[in-house]
Structures are given as C-alpha cells and as structure tokens.
Write an enzyme that holds these catalytic residues in place. Structure first.
Site: not given
Ligand code: HSE
Length: 439
Positions: A107, A138, A189, A192, A203, A207
């Site tokens: 992204k 999705i 986990g 990021e 993030d 997107k």
């Molecule tokens: N770190 C991202 C999240 C993973 O927590 O959604 C996928 O982009």
C-alpha cells in the site's frame, strides 16, 4: 487456454510464505478455475536459509529481487517486499518495463507511486493488481474497480488497520491501557515492524488514498489526508463513549463534498448499534455509499498470512483468466492518464458533534469559563460532566471534564479550544473526538 503463467515471488515473509504454501495445496483447483497452467518458478528473499516451513527446492533462487523482476524465467512478478521506495519500487518498475504483469500487496508503494506505475502498466498493456494492499482478504479493490460501474460513490469509510482496531477493542473489553494493548498486539504479530505506522494512522492513510482514487476517479493524494492516530485515546474516553451509546474506532473516511474531496483518518465515536461498531479485533471493514446501491458493507480478515495470500492468489488468477491480446482493465478503474486532478474540500468544513476531554485546574470558575468560550462561539453543549482522572493524569489538583457538543464546524470548535487554552485553565492538550452519526 491462455499462456502458462510463470510466477516469481519477491519477499517470503508471512504473506509470501503463505502464498507459496497455498499454491502447492490448491494447485489443481487453481488450474481448473483458470483453465491455464500456472506455477511458481522463482523466488527471492533477504535470507535464503530462514525457517519458513515451505520447500523452496524446486524454485530458482534470486538474491536480488530486481534481477528476478526482469528475468526471462517469469511472466508474472509478485512484490511482497514492502516499503514505499527502494527495492520494491525499483523491482516493480523493472518488471513492468520488462513486460511482466505485477501483483503487489504494497500500500505504501502505491500510495506514493501508484499513478506513475499504473501509467507504465497501461502503456504496456499489463496488469498491476493490488487487492492485498487494502483490507487484507476483503475484495474491495475489485468491487470498486469493476462492480460499481454506473453507480456514483459519495462516501467510502472503514476500519483499515487491524492493529488499531485490536487495541481499541481490547481497551474496551479488558479495561487495559493503550500501552498494554499495543504490547499485546506486537506480541501477537499484528503490528507493522514499526508500530507507529499503525497507531499514528499512516497505514490507514495509505490504504484510504487508494480507495479514494478508485471511488472518485482522481489521482492519488496522500498529502491531502488529515491524519490523527489513537495514541492519546484513554480509558476515560472509551468509558465515556460507552455511556453515550458509542464506540471509538479509528476510521479512514473519504467524502465527496460540494467543494472537493475530504480525506481523513482519525478516531471517531460511532453509535454502538452501527455495523461498523460491531467490527472487533483485527477484523477490517469497508462501507461504500453509492447513489444506486445505498450502503454496501464489507467486513473480514484484514491481516494475516492466509487472508492476505487469498487476495494475492485471486489477483494472480485474474491474470491467468485474462486473454492474451485482450485490452486489460485500467489499474484504478479508468485509464491512469485520465484520472481527474484531486480537489481538496475546503479545510475544516467538517461538521458534526464533538467529544472534548479536558484536563483542567481544579478551581472555582473553570466550568463557567469553559461554557462561556463555547457560548461565545455559538457552540451548543449537549452535556458537560466531571469525570474520574484519565490514567495518564498525575497532578492531584487536576480534574477531567468532558464536554459533548451539538452539531458545529471543526473550525468553530478549534477557535473555542484555542480560547480555552489561552485562558490558562488546561493542564494538558485538549482531546477532541468527532462523533459521527452517518454510520
Ligand atoms: N499492520 C497492518 C494492520 C497489517 O494492522 O492492519 C496489514 O496492512
């Protein structure tokens, strides 16, 4: 039957390894569905010997992903390296220049270079598929790109970061602090490599920038997104939201207004009864409002190996199903060189109710000076209450005051908050959370 696909994968982390494993497990089904032989022939990763629980013996190994991208061994390049520039950018560009179709989950790369790469792909008659880049498994890219022709989109919003949604859900359900929940997300986990990307909202912004371009046919405009993360959300905010019949979610929102497009990423109080409020943990959700369809609501796994690999494999299958010599659909729904310029809506045009949390000096006159500033700015208050101190608040003589406003504009509210700050009653920066009723 179309030409056989010879696939090269760069990046064998959680998603890359899942793609390799699922390809082996589902090979027969894929060949039946695509009516075309398709096989992974080459791979590249930073560490060859790392334990991945997959057998790489039958693949050609490349130390350098850029060499793999342009190699004659492959005709489809899968970029799962990550990062907005560097190796991922160079490898995707080289692959397209060499005539390879590309699938990417990146992204950040597309939010920064998507239009340039789309133009390159389209000029060569190639596909650049990126379903896995937004909301994991999705299939929202395909829906926006292919399934809504004839519909006019007015708003797209969603929970696009699983880590933030996990943290907010845990805070509410387990009554844990932000820091404790972040640590849990990292241990599991979800976050990021640099978790500030998740919790500061970047993030989600990457997107959202891609969804906006697809929804409104404009060039990608990452710089025009207002971004605010969830680091300052406290348990007091979560509890007060609950009392108001709301939940706090980190949403990415893109709306078409009279003056242009508004893109924002920030915590929002949404009614607990709304569909988006029910989305919990690492699950993602996207709502698309259109003239013909009303609201379309999608939710599902937004991160994790299998879910993201599902989107990568679907993108590969689309390449396999496309016919040689057939004009491929444009990367962002309309040809990249016809995407409209991005017009930013007038700043601070946002209107709504607001939740304001203030840490104030505990002294006579504080309440009246707060309400005076609100009244001076024509802001009508729904309520004003004193709350137990926020967990971050240490000073004995301080108190937490929560104000809920009726409809007002962001500009007006900021003006009132500036005046309140100048009055010298505040001990900390004001917390402001928008309350949205459209959800
Ligand atoms: N770190 C991202 C999240 C993973 O927590 O959604 C996928 O982009």
């Amino acid at each position: 039957m179309s030409e056989a696909l010879r696939i090269g994968i760069a990046g064998l982390g959680t998603v890359g390894s899942a793609v390799v494993r699922l390809f082996v497990e589902k090979a027969e089904m894929l060949i039946r569905q695509c009516r075309c032989p398709l096989q992974i022939v080459a791979v590249s990763a930073r560490h060859r010997r790392r334990e991945r629980n997959i057998n790489l013996d039958s693949f050609i190994w490349y130390d350098n992903p850029e060499e793999l991208a342009a190699s004659a061994d492959i005709n489809v390049f899968i970029e799962l390296i990550g990062g907005e520039s560097g190796s991922a950018y160079r490898a995707v560009k080289l692959a397209l220049e060499a005539g390879r179709h590309v699938v990417t989950a990146n992204k950040a790369l597309l939010a920064h270079h998507g239009v340039e790469l789309a133009q390159l792909a389209e000029s060569k008659g190639l596909l650049l598929n990126f379903e896995a880049a937004v909301a994991g498994g999705i299939p929202v890219i395909k829906i926006l790109r292919e399934s809504l022709s004839g519909s006019k989109t007015s708003r797209v919003y969603g929970i696009l970061n699983g880590t933030c949604n996990y943290i907010l859900t845990q805070m509410e359900e387990k009554e844990l602090s932000f820091q404790e929940c972040l640590k849990n997300a990292q241990d599991l986990g979800y976050a990021e490599a640099d978790p500030s990307f998740d919790i500061e909202g970047n993030d989600t912004a990457h997107k959202l920038a891609l969804l906006t371009s697809l929804a409104f046919g404009t060039v990608i405009s990452l710089d025009n997104i207002y971004v605010e993360g969830i680091r300052n959300i406290s348990l007091v905010d979560i509890r007060t939201a609950d009392e108001l019949g709301c939940r706090i979610k980190l949403l990415g929102v893109a709306v078409k207004t009279n003056t242009g497009i508004e893109q924002r990423v920030h915590p929002i109080m949404v009614p607990t009864s709304s569909a988006i409020a029910q989305v919990k943990g690492v699950t993602n959700a996207v709502a698309i409002e259109t003239d013909l369809l009303g609201e379309l609501f999608l939710s599902g796994a937004g991160a994790g190996g299998n879910a993201t690999a599902s989107a990568v494999i679907a993108d590969i299958a689309d390449i396999a199903k496309s016919h040689p010599g057939f004009q491929h659909g444009p990367v962002f729904g309309i040809p990249a060189n016809t995407l409209k310029p991005y017009t930013k809506s007038k700043t601070r045009a946002h209107t709504g109710g607001y939740f304001i949390r203030l840490s104030v000096q505990d002294r006579i006159g504080t309440f009246s000076s707060l309400t005076k500033r609100m009244a001076e700015n024509d802001i009508s208050l729904e309520s004003i209450v004193q709350r137990p101190a926020a967990e971050t608040q240490t000073m004995h003589e301080s108190k937490t005051v929560v104000l809920i406003t009726h409809q007002t504009t962001e500009a007006t509210l900021r003006k009132a908050l500036t005046a309140i700050t100048q009055d010298g009653n505040l001990i900390d920066k004001a917390q402001m959370i928008r309350i949205e009723r459209y959800c």
